[in-house]
Design a protein around this motif. Structure first.
Motif, PDB file in Angstrom:
ATOM      1  N   HIS A 249      69.570 -81.038  21.450  1.00 58.17           N
ATOM      2  CA  HIS A 249      69.281 -82.094  20.471  1.00 58.17           C
ATOM      3  C   HIS A 249      70.026 -81.841  19.163  1.00 58.17           C
ATOM      4  O   HIS A 249      70.603 -82.769  18.577  1.00 58.17           O
ATOM      5  CB  HIS A 249      67.772 -82.182  20.214  1.00 58.17           C
ATOM      6  CG  HIS A 249      67.018 -82.987  21.219  1.00 58.17           C
ATOM      7  ND1 HIS A 249      66.930 -82.647  22.540  1.00 58.17           N
ATOM      8  CD2 HIS A 249      66.294 -84.138  21.083  1.00 58.17           C
ATOM      9  CE1 HIS A 249      66.189 -83.542  23.184  1.00 58.17           C
ATOM     10  NE2 HIS A 249      65.802 -84.462  22.319  1.00 58.17           N
ATOM     11  N   ALA A 251      72.773 -80.124  18.753  1.00 55.29           N
ATOM     12  CA  ALA A 251      74.204 -80.326  18.976  1.00 55.29           C
ATOM     13  C   ALA A 251      74.566 -81.811  18.964  1.00 55.29           C
ATOM     14  O   ALA A 251      75.605 -82.210  18.407  1.00 55.29           O
ATOM     15  CB  ALA A 251      74.621 -79.679  20.301  1.00 55.29           C
ATOM     16  N   ILE A 252      73.701 -82.642  19.561  1.00 52.97           N
ATOM     17  CA  ILE A 252      73.944 -84.089  19.556  1.00 52.97           C
ATOM     18  C   ILE A 252      73.928 -84.619  18.121  1.00 52.97           C
ATOM     19  O   ILE A 252      74.813 -85.394  17.715  1.00 52.97           O
ATOM     20  CB  ILE A 252      72.889 -84.810  20.421  1.00 52.97           C
ATOM     21  CG1 ILE A 252      73.171 -84.564  21.901  1.00 52.97           C
ATOM     22  CG2 ILE A 252      72.851 -86.310  20.120  1.00 52.97           C
ATOM     23  CD1 ILE A 252      72.055 -85.001  22.832  1.00 52.97           C
ATOM     24  N   GLU A 254      74.481 -82.999  15.315  1.00 48.55           N
ATOM     25  CA  GLU A 254      75.616 -82.487  14.549  1.00 48.55           C
ATOM     26  C   GLU A 254      76.925 -83.173  14.959  1.00 48.55           C
ATOM     27  O   GLU A 254      77.801 -83.386  14.123  1.00 48.55           O
ATOM     28  CB  GLU A 254      75.714 -80.976  14.718  1.00 48.55           C
ATOM     29  CG  GLU A 254      74.575 -80.238  14.014  1.00 48.55           C
ATOM     30  CD  GLU A 254      74.615 -78.741  14.210  1.00 48.55           C
ATOM     31  OE1 GLU A 254      75.127 -78.300  15.278  1.00 48.55           O
ATOM     32  OE2 GLU A 254      74.140 -78.011  13.309  1.00 48.55           O
ATOM     33  N   ARG A 255      77.033 -83.541  16.221  1.00 44.27           N
ATOM     34  CA  ARG A 255      78.242 -84.211  16.720  1.00 44.27           C
ATOM     35  C   ARG A 255      78.476 -85.532  15.992  1.00 44.27           C
ATOM     36  O   ARG A 255      79.617 -85.933  15.766  1.00 44.27           O
ATOM     37  CB  ARG A 255      78.102 -84.442  18.218  1.00 44.27           C
ATOM     38  CG  ARG A 255      79.330 -85.039  18.905  1.00 44.27           C
ATOM     39  CD  ARG A 255      79.053 -85.221  20.390  1.00 44.27           C
ATOM     40  NE  ARG A 255      78.536 -83.997  20.992  1.00 44.27           N
ATOM     41  CZ  ARG A 255      77.555 -83.952  21.887  1.00 44.27           C
ATOM     42  NH1 ARG A 255      76.941 -85.064  22.283  1.00 44.27           N
ATOM     43  NH2 ARG A 255      77.174 -82.808  22.401  1.00 44.27           N
ATOM     44  N   HIS A 256      77.381 -86.199  15.630  1.00 45.46           N
ATOM     45  CA  HIS A 256      77.499 -87.539  15.033  1.00 45.46           C
ATOM     46  C   HIS A 256      77.102 -87.552  13.563  1.00 45.46           C
ATOM     47  O   HIS A 256      76.864 -88.627  12.996  1.00 45.46           O
ATOM     48  CB  HIS A 256      76.632 -88.518  15.817  1.00 45.46           C
ATOM     49  CG  HIS A 256      76.998 -88.622  17.265  1.00 45.46           C
ATOM     50  ND1 HIS A 256      78.237 -89.056  17.686  1.00 45.46           N
ATOM     51  CD2 HIS A 256      76.298 -88.310  18.394  1.00 45.46           C
ATOM     52  CE1 HIS A 256      78.284 -89.034  19.015  1.00 45.46           C
ATOM     53  NE2 HIS A 256      77.119 -88.593  19.468  1.00 45.46           N
ATOM     54  N   ALA A 259      79.189 -89.830  11.394  1.00 40.49           N
ATOM     55  CA  ALA A 259      79.645 -91.075  12.028  1.00 40.49           C
ATOM     56  C   ALA A 259      78.917 -92.289  11.457  1.00 40.49           C
ATOM     57  O   ALA A 259      77.747 -92.216  11.079  1.00 40.49           O
ATOM     58  CB  ALA A 259      79.423 -91.000  13.533  1.00 40.49           C
ATOM     59  N   ARG A 262      75.328 -93.757  13.275  1.00 48.55           N
ATOM     60  CA  ARG A 262      75.065 -92.523  14.029  1.00 48.55           C
ATOM     61  C   ARG A 262      73.773 -92.578  14.834  1.00 48.55           C
ATOM     62  O   ARG A 262      73.682 -91.928  15.881  1.00 48.55           O
ATOM     63  CB  ARG A 262      75.059 -91.319  13.092  1.00 48.55           C
ATOM     64  CG  ARG A 262      73.897 -91.292  12.124  1.00 48.55           C
ATOM     65  CD  ARG A 262      73.997 -90.133  11.155  1.00 48.55           C
ATOM     66  NE  ARG A 262      72.837 -90.152  10.254  1.00 48.55           N
ATOM     67  CZ  ARG A 262      72.694 -89.340   9.213  1.00 48.55           C
ATOM     68  NH1 ARG A 262      73.629 -88.458   8.935  1.00 48.55           N
ATOM     69  NH2 ARG A 262      71.617 -89.418   8.466  1.00 48.55           N
ATOM     70  N   ILE A 266      73.469 -91.200  18.512  1.00 48.25           N
ATOM     71  CA  ILE A 266      72.531 -90.138  18.880  1.00 48.25           C
ATOM     72  C   ILE A 266      71.658 -90.589  20.043  1.00 48.25           C
ATOM     73  O   ILE A 266      71.464 -89.849  21.016  1.00 48.25           O
ATOM     74  CB  ILE A 266      71.679 -89.735  17.658  1.00 48.25           C
ATOM     75  CG1 ILE A 266      72.539 -88.983  16.625  1.00 48.25           C
ATOM     76  CG2 ILE A 266      70.487 -88.875  18.084  1.00 48.25           C
ATOM     77  CD1 ILE A 266      71.847 -88.757  15.290  1.00 48.25           C
ATOM     78  N   ASP A 269      73.527 -90.494  23.338  1.00 45.56           N
ATOM     79  CA  ASP A 269      73.691 -89.131  23.853  1.00 45.56           C
ATOM     80  C   ASP A 269      72.376 -88.538  24.347  1.00 45.56           C
ATOM     81  O   ASP A 269      72.365 -87.736  25.287  1.00 45.56           O
ATOM     82  CB  ASP A 269      74.305 -88.236  22.777  1.00 45.56           C
ATOM     83  CG  ASP A 269      75.819 -88.369  22.697  1.00 45.56           C
ATOM     84  OD1 ASP A 269      76.378 -89.221  23.414  1.00 45.56           O
ATOM     85  OD2 ASP A 269      76.437 -87.623  21.911  1.00 45.56           O
TER      86      ASP A 269
END
Length: 314
Positions: A249, A251-252, A254-256, A259, A262, A266, A269
């Motif tokens: 969770h 990592a998801i 932080e990935r966005h 963005a 977002r 999120i 994902d």
């Protein structure tokens, strides 16, 4: 009666009826003709608890404690109504949550910000204040005596800073609220449960959640009793899955983090992650059904991850 399940050691799960069947359990602990209830659902849940008490031969006067794991309203919305119905009971809550039980207007405002005022009113109705003299502020290590049966309080932040779990020394089991995640019985495969964390707004703290889970693991509990939903065993496996999925969770999110739009990213994902869990665990319910079961949780988890990102200054 429908919605009442006995697990032995005087422990029962009562289906609160909150938003549907098998969504939110209220746990009943019986010892020597006395009772404690863990979490309350909403005001409408009271009738199910009264039926469960009658079915187990207990009266409203036998309830000594109403134990709140935390004050999110799917766990505590019915607290005022329960305290009116159970004249001998004390309400037990984390010190951070006590004032909101005595004066719940800010609590309702907070949940209205998440769901919208109309939906919040539909879900929870009128929140009834609990007299301050009937509230026990239970910090870490506090012990409750239920007819000689000791229930110990563990401060367990991660889902919320006002979250506690209750360790029943008789059964060597925890009543975990939301700290030990969500596990719906309809997703079990031949009795083998799946589990996933809840990052519901507004106080998700991943490192604190990891630490709280590890602290409960250290007691080597026989079982965990989740509000969502009821008993799970095989605690080491489920704890390992929770640790892995908390990190997923994060990592998801932080990935966005930077963005545009977002929250939608999120959510998408999170659905992908759950699809992988469906395959990993061999869920037998159709995808459309497990998506229906998990839709609100995915939306709230995405909200919680956004709040967490904002709290980090992202």
């Amino acid at each position: 009666m429908q919605g009442l399940k006995a697990f032995g050691n005087g422990i029962y799960a009562v289906d609160s009826g909150y938003t549907g069947p098998d969504v939110a359990a209220i746990h009943l602990i019986e010892e020597g003709g006395r009772a404690a209830l863990v979490d309350t659902g909403n005001n409408d849940s009271l009738r199910h608890v009264l039926e469960a008490l009658a079915a187990t031969g207990l009266s409203a006067g036998a309830v000594d404690y109403v134990l709140l794991t935390h004050i999110h309203l799917d766990h505590a919305g019915g607290a005022g109504a329960f305290m009116q119905a159970f004249p001998n009971a004390k309400l037990v809550v984390h010190p951070r949550g006590a004032r909101h039980m005595a004066e719940p207007s800010k609590l309702f405002a907070g949940v209205s910000a998440v769901y919208g005022p109309e939906r919040a009113r539909e879900l929870y109705g009128e929140l009834i204040p609990v007299p301050a003299e009937r509230i026990i502020e239970a910090g870490d290590g506090y012990e409750l005596d239920l007819a000689g049966r000791t229930i110990r309080v563990f401060d367990t932040p991660g889902h919320a800073r006002h979250h506690v779990c209750y360790f029943d020394t008789r059964s060597r089991s925890f009543f975990t609220g939301d700290t030990f995640g969500l596990s719906y019985r309809s997703l079990d495969v031949e009795g083998r449960p799946s589990i996933f964390p809840t990052t519901t707004p507004v106080q998700f703290e991943p490192e604190a959640m990891h630490a709280s889970i590890r602290r409960m693991e250290a007691e080597q509990p026989v079982a965990m009793y989740l509000t969502h939903y009821a008993q799970v065993t095989d605690v080491p496996r489920l704890a390992a899955d929770l640790h892995r999925l908390i990190d997923a969770h994060v990592a998801i999110a932080e990935r966005h983090a930077a963005a545009e739009g977002r929250k939608a990213l999120i959510e998408a994902d999170l659905w992908t992650l759950l699809g992988a869990e469906a395959t990993r665990n061999g869920w037998t319910v159709p995808e459309a059904e497990w998506r229906r079961i998990l839709a609100l949780d995915v939306e709230l988890n995405a909200q919680g991850l956004e709040v967490w990102l904002d709290g980090r200054g992202v």
